[in-house]
Design an enzyme around this catalytic site. Sequence first.
Site, PDB file in Angstrom:
ATOM      1  N   LYS A   1       0.835  -1.211   0.000  1.00 39.17           N
ATOM      2  CA  LYS A   1       0.000   0.000   0.000  1.00 39.17           C
ATOM      3  C   LYS A   1       0.866   1.255   0.000  1.00 39.17           C
ATOM      4  CE  LYS A   1      -0.383  -0.017   5.036  1.00 39.17           C
ATOM      5  NZ  LYS A   1      -1.242  -0.318   6.187  1.00 39.17           N
TER       6      LYS A   1
ATOM      7  N   TYR B   1      14.561  31.507   5.364  1.00 36.68           N
ATOM      8  CA  TYR B   1      13.310  32.155   5.801  1.00 36.68           C
ATOM      9  C   TYR B   1      13.269  32.295   7.315  1.00 36.68           C
ATOM     10  CZ  TYR B   1      11.052  31.269   1.236  1.00 36.68           C
ATOM     11  OH  TYR B   1      10.711  31.236  -0.084  1.00 36.68           O
TER      12      TYR B   1
HETATM   13  C1  LIG Z   1      -0.511  -1.194   6.995  1.00 37.25           C
HETATM   14  C2  LIG Z   1      -1.059  -2.448   7.496  1.00 37.25           C
HETATM   15  C3  LIG Z   1      -0.199  -3.511   7.820  1.00 37.25           C
HETATM   16  C4  LIG Z   1       1.310  -3.387   7.826  1.00 37.25           C
HETATM   17  O1  LIG Z   1       1.776  -2.939   9.057  1.00 37.25           O
HETATM   18  P1  LIG Z   1       3.339  -2.892   9.369  1.00 37.25           P
HETATM   19  O2  LIG Z   1       3.419  -2.391  10.769  1.00 37.25           O
HETATM   20  O3  LIG Z   1       3.926  -1.922   8.392  1.00 37.25           O
HETATM   21  O4  LIG Z   1       3.851  -4.267   9.182  1.00 37.25           O
HETATM   22  C5  LIG Z   1      -0.778  -4.714   8.144  1.00 37.25           C
HETATM   23  N1  LIG Z   1      -2.114  -4.868   8.213  1.00 37.25           N
HETATM   24  C6  LIG Z   1      -2.971  -3.862   7.937  1.00 37.25           C
HETATM   25  C7  LIG Z   1      -4.427  -4.097   8.031  1.00 37.25           C
HETATM   26  C8  LIG Z   1      -2.472  -2.609   7.591  1.00 37.25           C
HETATM   27  O5  LIG Z   1      -3.315  -1.618   7.341  1.00 37.25           O
END
Ligand SMILES: *Cc1c(COP(=O)(O)O)cnc(C)c1O
Length: 378
Positions: free
Chosen positions: A35, A270
């Site tokens: 993702k 800045y």
């Molecule tokens: C993002 C996510 C993960 C991954 O989590 P990590 O801590 O990066 O391993 C796993 N399960 C779900 C449902 C998520 O949204």
Amino acid sequence: MTGTWAEVDLSKLEHNFKVLKALLKPGVKALAICKANAYGHGLAEVAKRLEQCGADMLAIARVSEGVELRENNIKSEILCLGEAEPELAALIADNNITQAVGSLELAEKLSQEALSLNKIINIHVKLDTGMSRIGFYVPDDVKARGEVINKILKLKDLKGLNIKGMFSHFANAEGDENYTQSQIDKFKYVKESLESQGLKLGTCHIAASDALILNQASHFDMVRMGIALYGYKSCVTGNVDSNLGLQPAMKLKSRISSVRNLPKGTKIGYGCTHELTRDSIIAVLQVGYADGLPRILSNKCSVKINNIKCKVLGRICMDMCMADVTDLINNNINVNVGDEAVVYDEELIVDAARKAGTVIHEILCLCSSPRIQHVYLN
Ligand SMILES: *Cc1c(COP(=O)(O)O)cnc(C)c1O
């Protein structure tokens, strides 16, 4: 490469996949989380490599990310972890995306769509066992759990849906063993109740990176590899074992666009928030907050030039920042226009996350800025 770019070493990703896979009992499947543009590493290239490495499933959080994977010829099973809008049902079906379902409403909509398209939509039932985010809510009180069990049993009668799995998500796997155990207990309870009433659940999973590493009893049929796959332990301050030999797969790099001699007393950037305390040599870098270096790190973070840490002075601008290279020059190390600077490597990113008061996940996601080109090694 010009401007700011991300260098992703795909062999490190493969290494991490193998390290994590070795922690699993035989038969436990590995889902690779891609993702958010694969945590800023680039969705398509990362997914292709993980598919080759033998990931059993890939996961994304938006249906659009799943569509992008299919457009890039990814054949693996794709699980959409996020709560899809019912209007996306046709896209989900057309792209053969397995959808997380945490409500009857979404299940009914997907069922209608599947029937009208004459397709089967695969789903994983999502339970809320303590994260209070999405999923069928499982109450603490065992006697009050009948309602949620009955709701989920109704999914069985919805035509066009195929239940291929059930999952939940830990809220504090790294910080609280007891809370984590209470989530495991709820998950097991619902799983066993549903199975005893004839519902076949398929692949059950609850562990993400932390639980994968810390708690083998949480692995069930599959684990979800996220941040650890990209080479980091989850929490900046955390106690997750770092001796696994995970290798961070991405570096953010930029170039020096000018080198300037400025006298003691000169104000930088800045708001004039830094005043030089000595005659200095300042390198201007082609990286700003639009390129993944948050402004909150102004006067706090460092970059590496010639492998030596140089402090960022003054406020980080949208497109540039200024780094102090005086010590390099004083040590006869040349600093030239066009030289590379490392903005994030393992050390710098951990430091940046801590100083920005956030997790490494968020800093990695910043490397998805449309300005940042991704280059792939190995
Ligand atoms: C993002 C996510 C993960 C991954 O989590 P990590 O801590 O990066 O391993 C796993 N399960 C779900 C449902 C998520 O949204």
